[in-house]
Design a protein around this motif. Structure first.
Motif, PDB file in Angstrom:
ATOM      1  N   ARG A 221      11.528  46.570  -3.371  1.00  0.00           N
ATOM      2  CA  ARG A 221      10.436  46.148  -4.262  1.00  0.00           C
ATOM      3  C   ARG A 221       9.366  47.232  -4.474  1.00  0.00           C
ATOM      4  NH1 ARG A 221      10.691  41.363  -6.268  1.00  0.00           N
ATOM      5  NH2 ARG A 221       8.464  41.175  -6.543  1.00  0.00           N
TER       6      ARG A 221
ATOM      7  N   LYS B   4      14.075  41.602 -14.624  1.00  0.00           N
ATOM      8  CA  LYS B   4      13.666  40.835 -13.442  1.00  0.00           C
ATOM      9  C   LYS B   4      12.191  41.043 -13.113  1.00  0.00           C
ATOM     10  CE  LYS B   4      16.537  41.903 -10.154  1.00  0.00           C
ATOM     11  NZ  LYS B   4      17.601  42.152  -9.176  1.00  0.00           N
ATOM     12  N   THR B   5      11.579  42.066 -13.694  1.00  0.00           N
ATOM     13  CA  THR B   5      10.172  42.379 -13.450  1.00  0.00           C
ATOM     14  C   THR B   5       9.289  41.898 -14.601  1.00  0.00           C
ATOM     15  OG1 THR B   5      11.021  44.330 -12.301  1.00  0.00           O
ATOM     16  CG2 THR B   5       8.687  44.258 -12.629  1.00  0.00           C
ATOM     17  N   GLY B   6       9.829  41.061 -15.484  1.00  0.00           N
ATOM     18  CA  GLY B   6       9.019  40.453 -16.534  1.00  0.00           C
ATOM     19  C   GLY B   6       9.060  41.135 -17.884  1.00  0.00           C
TER      20      GLY B   6
ATOM     21  N   HIS C 256       0.226  48.153 -14.356  1.00  0.00           N
ATOM     22  CA  HIS C 256      -0.188  47.080 -15.257  1.00  0.00           C
ATOM     23  C   HIS C 256      -1.569  46.546 -14.885  1.00  0.00           C
ATOM     24  CE1 HIS C 256       1.452  43.654 -17.995  1.00  0.00           C
ATOM     25  NE2 HIS C 256       0.584  44.430 -18.601  1.00  0.00           N
TER      26      HIS C 256
ATOM     27  N   ILE D 188       5.092  49.191 -10.800  1.00  0.00           N
ATOM     28  CA  ILE D 188       4.863  48.613 -12.126  1.00  0.00           C
ATOM     29  C   ILE D 188       3.623  47.719 -12.105  1.00  0.00           C
ATOM     30  CG2 ILE D 188       5.775  46.918 -13.783  1.00  0.00           C
ATOM     31  CD1 ILE D 188       8.544  48.228 -13.306  1.00  0.00           C
ATOM     32  N   HIS D 189       3.503  46.874 -11.098  1.00  0.00           N
ATOM     33  CA  HIS D 189       2.333  46.003 -10.990  1.00  0.00           C
ATOM     34  C   HIS D 189       1.046  46.827 -10.878  1.00  0.00           C
ATOM     35  CE1 HIS D 189       4.483  42.257 -10.948  1.00  0.00           C
ATOM     36  NE2 HIS D 189       5.162  42.563  -9.866  1.00  0.00           N
TER      37      HIS D 189
ATOM     38  N   THR E 273       8.908  47.669  -8.314  1.00  0.00           N
ATOM     39  CA  THR E 273       8.135  46.527  -8.803  1.00  0.00           C
ATOM     40  C   THR E 273       6.664  46.684  -8.450  1.00  0.00           C
ATOM     41  OG1 THR E 273      10.061  45.093  -8.606  1.00  0.00           O
ATOM     42  CG2 THR E 273       7.909  44.012  -8.674  1.00  0.00           C
TER      43      THR E 273
ATOM     44  N   ARG F 201       6.812  44.587 -21.414  1.00  0.00           N
ATOM     45  CA  ARG F 201       6.205  43.556 -20.573  1.00  0.00           C
ATOM     46  C   ARG F 201       4.878  43.191 -21.221  1.00  0.00           C
ATOM     47  NH1 ARG F 201       4.250  44.149 -14.334  1.00  0.00           N
ATOM     48  NH2 ARG F 201       4.343  41.933 -13.803  1.00  0.00           N
TER      49      ARG F 201
ATOM     50  N   PHE G 148      16.834  45.510 -13.955  1.00  0.00           N
ATOM     51  CA  PHE G 148      15.654  45.671 -13.107  1.00  0.00           C
ATOM     52  C   PHE G 148      14.391  45.325 -13.889  1.00  0.00           C
ATOM     53  CE2 PHE G 148      12.045  48.510 -12.380  1.00  0.00           C
ATOM     54  CZ  PHE G 148      11.609  48.025 -11.152  1.00  0.00           C
ATOM     55  N   TYR G 149      14.247  45.910 -15.075  1.00  0.00           N
ATOM     56  CA  TYR G 149      13.054  45.640 -15.874  1.00  0.00           C
ATOM     57  C   TYR G 149      12.961  44.162 -16.260  1.00  0.00           C
ATOM     58  CZ  TYR G 149      11.770  50.565 -16.305  1.00  0.00           C
ATOM     59  OH  TYR G 149      11.366  51.843 -16.035  1.00  0.00           O
TER      60      TYR G 149
END
Length: 148
Positions: A85, A117-119, A95, A91-92, A88, A139, A114-115
């Motif tokens: 993770r 699953k990450t929204g 963002h 990315i969070h 992920t 996203r 992967f992307y």
């Protein structure tokens, strides 16, 4: 594998471990390609963040900010730490810096899942290169539905 705790901070392109992590995103066999990839970070037109676990660099993300979106340029995790993770979390982290704007990236078929699953939602761009299908992933801003 389970998630591992990481500390994420901005980093310059020459910070310890950053270049070796970026080679996983751009291909380590081609030094010219790596030099081109490093250019926006060296000129300040894009930012880099590194994830560290116990002070060891385990992931990196590159991004650029436009008025209407944040573009993810590179995302890589050390192979020994994948599926934990880290991508992920990176990315969070990006963002959260501009949550009112969408994140976008261009990727290949191996990373689309992967992307998603990450929204992110994905749209095929077709074969931008012979035999290589590319995808635009998006996203939405935080609080928006991913299907808008």
């Amino acid at each position: 594998m389970s998630a591992i705790p990481v500390a994420i901070d901005e980093a310059g392109p020459d910070a310890g471990g950053v270049i070796s992590l970026l080679t996983y995103a751009v291909g380590s066999a081609d030094r010219d390609r790596l030099d081109v990839a490093l250019m926006p970070y060296r000129t300040g037109s894009a930012g880099l963040a590194v994830a560290r676990s116990h002070r060891i660099p385990v992931g990196v993300i590159g991004y650029s900010a436009a008025p209407d979106q944040t573009m993810l340029l590179h995302l890589a995790t050390d192979p020994a730490h994948r599926h934990r993770r880290i991508g992920t979390a990176l990315i969070h982290w990006v963002h959260a810096r501009r949550p009112d704007l969408p994140l976008v990236a261009e990727t290949d078929v191996t990373a689309v899942r992967f992307y998603e699953k990450t929204g992110f939602t994905s749209t095929s761009l077709g074969q931008k290169y012979p035999g290589v299908e590319r995808f635009l992933v998006r996203r939405p801003p935080s609080g928006d539905s991913p299907h808008q």
